[in-house]
Design an enzyme around this catalytic site. Structure first.
Site, PDB file in Angstrom:
ATOM      1  N   GLY A 110      16.546  -0.363  -7.196  1.00  0.00           N
ATOM      2  CA  GLY A 110      16.083   0.105  -8.227  1.00  0.00           C
ATOM      3  C   GLY A 110      14.911   1.123  -8.197  1.00  0.00           C
ATOM      4  O   GLY A 110      14.543   1.936  -8.979  1.00  0.00           O
ATOM      5  N   GLU A 351       4.803   2.226   7.919  1.00  0.00           N
ATOM      6  CA  GLU A 351       4.750   0.979   7.046  1.00  0.00           C
ATOM      7  C   GLU A 351       5.805   0.596   6.372  1.00  0.00           C
ATOM      8  O   GLU A 351       6.434  -0.466   6.051  1.00  0.00           O
ATOM      9  CB  GLU A 351       3.655   0.601   6.541  1.00  0.00           C
ATOM     10  CG  GLU A 351       2.216   0.496   7.230  1.00  0.00           C
ATOM     11  CD  GLU A 351       1.872   1.721   7.995  1.00  0.00           C
ATOM     12  OE1 GLU A 351       0.795   1.689   8.811  1.00  0.00           O
ATOM     13  OE2 GLU A 351       2.250   2.782   7.679  1.00  0.00           O
TER      14      GLU A 351
END
Length: 606
Positions: A110, A351
């Site tokens: 989402g 990351e």
């Protein structure tokens, strides 16, 4: 049959949206043919055995197309058609965006731009760890290709040559409020994605023969494949086709039955999805864990103890894997890499992809550690946030915490990480002050679920605890205590040592101080804190973190509702630090021993 199945998926998407009182599910309609062909001809999945390790994985990165996913489950016979009426209803497992409340959903989606990175992690686990012959299919929207995390995923998957990964990009040219940057220019997408080592296929996303051929081509490729499918948003409904969400106003369907009729009417096609043969889950090798220990008084950094304990964990458990973003020499996951190179994965300075890979490994059942300097978890925080929503278990580590990091300056100092990790649903936040504590807490992380965060310190600090000590999650240690205590100092990590020095100085002045090492910041040891508050009536909290959301707020939360509310003084990092030595940093921040002692005198005088 495939065209008819695509129509049924559109109809059921409309039905679900109408039950929920939503506008036309335009993004579901554009991808319906893509999913019809996948479901009927290429997905290998046993819906009666969702935990079969041989199953393919399907991730809806464009999670707002959840009505289409639920329509697929109806067509596969996994859920009843009537369950669609509970879409987005209170208590329903058919939530507005997919979550693992359904057994066939691997991860919550989402937040755009994450599905492909997680899919790459799952594919990498299949290729390099459990070596099973499954495929990972990720449905992406063209709008989310504006997200940088998508390109981290493309680069990572291309570098790893993940031939078992297919990105299906629904190029419907429209975002939420208007056209996407490249519209229907699939050739431009192909050039960019192929530059990362992917095989690309450009097709008409409503031509079932082209779709079928593209999936077969993807399965035969030796590289990851991106199927770039030109589609029309709102396909099949003249009022919204190629208009999109903004143009349709997001209004409730004015006449759902008319829309269903325009799409061809209801049908009840059932698809026998090809199920792979059942394969038993791998059972990890488990041996006795020998946690490293350190002599009292020795100077050892907690990041060193973490790294060495993690390497020991690798010998005890064959399911432990470690992911690092080109920082193993800083986080000291290098100890694990040296001893278990086959289970150490380098994501380079990406990351977001590191976190997404960790989620993917966890989906495949691996006990996953991911580590980076604490400040840089902010770059991957949304991936971690979504992992917590999906109930994914991850062991996360942040090194270089606080101003005590030293001369590198504020860009390298984790000063908000405790607050961020505390805010996650059912998370655990641990902050050890010495090497033996750090080693034990590294092991303790593996015994819990959800998001577990360990904060480590760069510089060497004295070992306070013997190897016989235990450190249960949710506990604390009282390091100084007497019946005559005038004040309690609560500290964690590096500031425990400053608190002890302050207590020694104050003892010479006749002030008796209780010192609490709050190594478990969440869950917090409420009982010990409330008892200390009642006994001393004054509490000074000192932490190497911004004052918002950190150790101090954890203590205040624990004291809320207590029968005795003490006087409280919080010490934290108030000013933006610059470059200085660790000792100077603590002094400038007002969290060194002298500052703590002065704060105690102040609260006693007040």
């Amino acid at each position: 049959m495939l065209t008819a199945l695509g129509r049924q998926l559109r109809v059921d998407s409309v039905r679900a949206a109408d039950f929920a009182g939503l506008g036309p599910p335009a993004s579901s309609l554009s991808a319906a043919d893509l999913m019809a062909v996948l479901l009927a001809g290429h997905l290998r999945y046993d819906f009666d055995a969702s935990q079969n390790p041989a199953n393919d994985h399907l991730i809806f990165s464009k999670g707002h197309a959840s009505p289409l996913l639920y329509a697929m489950y109806v067509a596969a016979g996994a859920i009843a058609s009537e369950e669609l009426r509970w879409f987005r209803a209170s208590g329903s497992r058919l939530q507005g965006h997919p979550t693992p409340a359904l057994p066939w959903v691997d991860v919550a989606t989402g937040s755009l731009g994450q599905g492909l990175g997680i899919g790459a992690g799952i594919a990498l686990a299949g290729a390099r760890l459990d070596r099973r012959d499954f495929r990972v299919w990720v449905l992406c929207g063209d709008g989310e290709l504006a997200e940088g995390s998508m390109w981290e995923a493309f680069e990572h998957a291309g570098h790893e040559r993940l031939r078992n990964l297919t990105a299906i990009v629904d190029v419907n040219r429209l975002g939420q409020r208007g056209p996407t940057r490249l519209g229907w220019d699939t050739a431009a997408y192909a050039r960019r994605i192929s530059a990362f080592g992917w095989h690309t296929v450009e097709i008409d996303g409503h031509d079932v023969d082209q779709i079928d051929a593209a999936y077969a081509e993807a399965a035969a490729s030796e590289r990851p494949t991106a199927v770039l499918a030109r589609t029309r948003k709102g396909k099949g409904l003249r009022a919204v086709e190629d208009v999109g969400d903004a143009g349709s106003g997001g209004a409730v369907l004015p006449d759902a039955e008319a829309a269903i009729a325009e799409l061809g009417g209801r049908s009840a096609i059932r698809v026998e999805v090809a199920a792979p043969e059942y394969e038993a889950p791998a059972v990890p090798d488990l041996r006795s864990l020998r946690i490293p220990w350190y002599e009292r008084g020795r100077l050892v950094s907690t990041r060193t103890a973490f790294g060495q304990a993690l390497a020991a964990m690798g010998h005890a458990r064959s399911d432990v894997v470690v992911i690092d973003p080109d920082a193993s020499d800083a986080t000291l996951t290098s100890y694990f890499a040296e001893e278990h190179p086959e289970r150490f994965f380098e994501c380079h300075a990406a990351e977001q992809q590191m976190a997404a890979t960790a989620v993917g490994f966890s989906v495949r059942g691996f006990l996953t550690f991911a580590a980076t300097p604490a400040a840089f978890w902010t770059r991957a925080y949304d991936v971690v946030r979504m992992a917590s929503i999906g109930g994914v278990g991850l062991c996360l580590v942040g090194s270089h915490a606080g101003v005590s990091t030293g001369a590198d300056g504020p860009s390298q100092m984790g000063l908000e990480d405790i607050a961020a990790m505390r805010a996650l649903w059912r998370s655990i936040v641990l902050y050890p002050c010495d090497a033996n504590q750090a080693a034990h807490l590294t092991a303790a992380m593996t015994e819990h679920s959800g998001i577990r965060y360990l904060r480590t310190t760069c510089e060497d600090t004295p070992v306070l605890y013997g190897p016989e000590e235990t450190f249960p999650v949710g506990g604390s240690k009282v390091l100084r205590e007497s019946d005559a205590d005038d004040v309690t100092i609560v500290a964690a990590g590096i500031t425990v040592h400053e608190a002890l020095r302050a207590a020694d100085v104050l003892a010479d002045d006749g002030v008796s101080v209780r010192v609490v090492d709050l190594y478990s910041v969440k869950p917090v040891d409420t009982a010990t804190l409330r008892r200390a508050a009642a006994d001393t009536g004054r509490v000074v909290i000192v932490e190497d973190h911004w004052p918002q959301g950190g150790v101090g707020d954890a203590v205040l939360d624990a004291l809320t509702g207590s029968t005795v509310m003490p006087s409280v003084l919080k010490l934290g990092v108030l000013a933006l630090p610059g470059s200085a030595t660790p000792v100077e940093q603590l002094y400038h921040a007002g969290i060194d021993a002298d500052s703590v002692a002065e704060a105690v005198r102040e609260i006693m005088a007040g």
